[in-house]
Motif scaffolding. Structure first.
Motif: not given
Ligand SMILES: *Cc1c(COP(=O)(O)O)cnc(C)c1O
Length: 395
Positions: A73-75, A100, A103, A146, A148, A150, A176, A178-179, A201-202
């Motif tokens: 996944t994104g992580s 995030f 994280r 980051v 975006a 989330t 980052d 991801v979003t 998945q975003k």
């Molecule tokens: C969802 C998300 C992640 C982590 O992604 P996962 O698919 O849940 O592992 C990391 N960074 C941001 C900004 C996110 O929105």
């Protein structure tokens, strides 16, 4: 012996996904996932790998050779970025303005980095002056932010200013995205981002499982020139190079079906056009925002750094966030989320991502939310919200 399990055929509910991810999956992506499996070294799959890389470069706006989907996944793509780039003793500057960033800090620490912060409260973007001050104070080797967030619905503005500061100090920049990837303007090469990671998945509206990552040559030189091995075997890019690079040798079995899905999701991006896709998110989420405000609600982020793909809106007085969220799920099969961390109980998080970023979805959402808030005793004017949204959608 345990008894034979009696488990029914799988019939998940048909939800409309408007939370912080996953978003609704495009039917063409689901169809791609039901096509036959081939081996991960099959010549036909090698071709598919090349196509996914080409489509990822288009979507990230980069020419980086090192552009791959990471298994997980994104992580996992986040950890691939951090665990490979950060060497023991490196100073890593991370933000404090959302979930995030925290994280990122944990991953950097596990990689042996010394973590320092650029401070900003949850719900605010990073200020470039503060970033410059943090650089002068700590002289970090790596700067993560980051794009975006989330957890707060904040889009980091002025990215090129931040990357300039980092490069003036010879640091590497990790973003980052991801979003933002595939939903919000992101230009890896023009903005001089060294490493960007994302998730499928975003805004790509693809199931989780194969997550985009891109590194420029400068970052990859650091990764390949490490004095100590990356602490993760699975995510070690110097080993993954054997599979995704020239050689195409076995490292681990790629999640074939997830790679098919990502390929189709990225083909949809290319068909629509990346800039048109950014515009669609702005337009549809802009209508959603107008509708929420028209109803009497307040966005958590001011307009300058509002994030179209994740709309964080304050829970109105008199309403209970958990009850409203349950009402929507039970009565409308509609998923939205509440706040995390510092913002728990204070905000709703409403995603407007990829295939979920359509007039049909936001209209459904706003009408159901208006009803739910009303039923929950909040002082809102749903009709005014619907009118404001309709106005924007017809623009
Ligand atoms: C969802 C998300 C992640 C982590 O992604 P996962 O698919 O849940 O592992 C990391 N960074 C941001 C900004 C996110 O929105």
């Amino acid at each position: 012996m345990p008894p034979t399990p009696d488990v029914d055929e799988l019939t998940p509910p048909e939800r409309t996904l408007m939370g912080p991810g996953p978003s609704d999956v495009h039917p063409r992506v689901l169809k791609a996932m039901s096509t036959p499996l081939v081996g991960h070294l099959d010549p036909s799959f090698i071709e598919i790998m090349n196509e996914v890389q080409e489509l990822l470069r288009y979507t990230f706006r980069t020419d980086n050779q090192w552009t791959i989907p990471v298994s997980g996944t994104g992580s996992a793509s986040m950890e691939a970025a951090i665990a490979n780039l950060v060497e023991p003793g490196d100073t890593v500057l991370v933000p404090t303005n959302g979930y995030f960033g925290g994280r990122m800090q944990s991953m950097a620490e596990r990689a042996g980095g010394d973590v320092v912060h650029v401070d900003a409260p949850w719900g605010e973007p990073l200020d470039s002056t503060d970033v410059a001050d943090a650089f002068d104070e700590h002289q970090p080797d790596i700067f993560g932010f980051v794009h975006a967030e989330t957890s707060t619905g904040v889009k980091q503005p002025d990215v090129p200013e931040l990357t300039d500061i980092a490069h003036d100090h010879d640091a590497y920049v990790v973003a980052d995205s991801v979003t933002s990837l595939g939903g919000v303007e992101l230009r890896v090469d023009d903005w001089d981002i060294d490493v960007a990671y994302s998730g499928p998945q975003k805004c790509l509206s693809c199931p989780p499982g194969a997550s985009p990552l891109t590194l420029n040559d400068r970052a990859m030189d650091k990764v390949l020139g490490r004095e100590t091995e990356c602490r993760s075997w699975y995510l070690d890019l110097s080993l993954l190079e054997g599979y995704w690079g020239e050689e195409r040798a076995y490292h681990h079995t790629a999640p074939i079906t997830n790679v098919y899905a990502l390929r189709e999701a990225l083909r949809l991006v290319a068909e629509e056009g990346i800039e048109e896709r950014w515009d669609r998110h702005l337009h549809v989420a802009g209508a959603l925002k107008a509708g929420l405000e028209g109803m009497g609600m307040e966005m958590n982020a001011p307009d300058e750094y509002w994030l179209p793909s994740l709309n964080a809106v304050r829970v109105p007085d008199g309403a209970d966030d958990g009850e409203v969220i349950s009402y929507l799920l039970e009565n409308y099969d509609l998923e939205i989320a509440g706040g995390l961390g510092d913002l728990a109980g204070d905000i709703f998080r409403i995603g407007c991502m990829g295939y979920s970023a359509r007039p049909k979805n936001v209209t459904y959402l706003l009408s159901a939310l208006g009803e739910a808030l009303d039923a929950n005793g909040a002082d809102v004017t749903p009709d005014a919200g619907m009118d404001a949204m309709a106005d924007q959608l017809s623009d």
